[in-house]
Design a protein around this motif. Structure first.
Motif, mmCIF file in Angstrom:
data_model
loop_
_atom_site.group_PDB
_atom_site.id
_atom_site.type_symbol
_atom_site.label_atom_id
_atom_site.label_comp_id
_atom_site.label_asym_id
_atom_site.label_seq_id
_atom_site.Cartn_x
_atom_site.Cartn_y
_atom_site.Cartn_z
ATOM 1 N N LYS A 78 0.845 -1.406 0.056
ATOM 2 C CA LYS A 78 -0.058 -0.028 -0.121
ATOM 3 C C LYS A 78 0.772 1.331 -0.004
ATOM 4 C CE LYS A 78 -3.999 -1.383 2.397
ATOM 5 N NZ LYS A 78 -4.879 -1.255 3.556
ATOM 6 N N LEU A 114 2.784 1.547 -3.275
ATOM 7 C CA LEU A 114 1.776 2.002 -4.369
ATOM 8 C C LEU A 114 1.564 3.715 -4.353
ATOM 9 C CD1 LEU A 114 -0.598 -0.884 -4.852
ATOM 10 C CD2 LEU A 114 1.146 -0.219 -6.347
ATOM 11 N N LYS A 115 1.290 4.052 -3.058
ATOM 12 C CA LYS A 115 0.901 5.525 -2.672
ATOM 13 C C LYS A 115 2.322 6.241 -3.164
ATOM 14 C CE LYS A 115 -0.802 8.581 0.749
ATOM 15 N NZ LYS A 115 -1.029 8.877 2.129
ATOM 16 N N VAL A 168 2.367 6.636 -6.854
ATOM 17 C CA VAL A 168 1.261 7.424 -7.397
ATOM 18 C C VAL A 168 1.799 9.105 -7.053
ATOM 19 C CG1 VAL A 168 -1.172 8.299 -7.271
ATOM 20 C CG2 VAL A 168 -0.745 5.854 -7.203
ATOM 21 N N ARG A 213 -5.846 0.159 -7.320
ATOM 22 C CA ARG A 213 -4.774 1.433 -7.573
ATOM 23 C C ARG A 213 -4.810 1.494 -8.937
ATOM 24 N NH1 ARG A 213 -3.668 5.611 -4.447
ATOM 25 N NH2 ARG A 213 -3.050 4.177 -2.748
ATOM 26 N N LYS A 214 -4.416 0.547 -10.107
ATOM 27 C CA LYS A 214 -4.333 0.910 -11.476
ATOM 28 C C LYS A 214 -5.523 1.275 -11.933
ATOM 29 C CE LYS A 214 -0.525 -2.581 -12.093
ATOM 30 N NZ LYS A 214 -0.317 -3.965 -12.918
ATOM 31 N N GLU A 222 -7.740 3.079 -10.528
ATOM 32 C CA GLU A 222 -8.038 4.448 -10.140
ATOM 33 C C GLU A 222 -7.108 5.370 -10.798
ATOM 34 O OE1 GLU A 222 -6.233 7.196 -6.277
ATOM 35 O OE2 GLU A 222 -7.276 5.148 -5.663
#
Length: 108
Positions: free
Chosen positions: A6, A9-10, A13, A45-46, A48
């Motif tokens: 998490k 990934l954050k 982004v 996530r992808k 989003e």
């Protein structure tokens, strides 16, 4: 382990590192019993990011698959100039000179 994913990934982004985000995978050896949750998190996530990119009018497929080839083709066709800010196209060069107030030599 999923919490680390998490955070990663954050960070991707926030850094707008779309290539690494796109190539990130949830492998069985890395996530074990939590692989399904990791895959779901990654897919969300992808999705989003894809949704945001489509709102801007640019799909990830276009950016990753076609943009580089189009850029290379157009860069070869453009007439390039160099100034104190580095290389730029002819039109970009004229815009910079106009905005700086310097005179333009039409021959060069």
């Amino acid at each position: 382990r999923v919490e680390c994913l998490k955070r990663r990934l954050k960070k991707l982004v926030v850094a707008r590192n779309w290539k690494d985000l796109h190539t990130t995978q949830a492998r069985p050896l890395e996530y074990g019993l939590w692989q399904r949750r990791a895959r779901k998190l990654l897919a969300l996530r992808k999705a989003e990011v894809k949704s945001r990119s489509l709102q801007l009018g640019v799909s990830l497929d276009y950016v990753f698959g076609k943009l580089e080839d189009i850029y290379k083709e157009k860069a070869q066709q453009a007439e390039w100039r160099a100034d104190v800010f580095g290389p730029t196209t002819r039109s970009g060069f004229f815009v910079r000179v106009r905005n700086s107030g310097d005179a333009i030599d039409p021959v060069s």
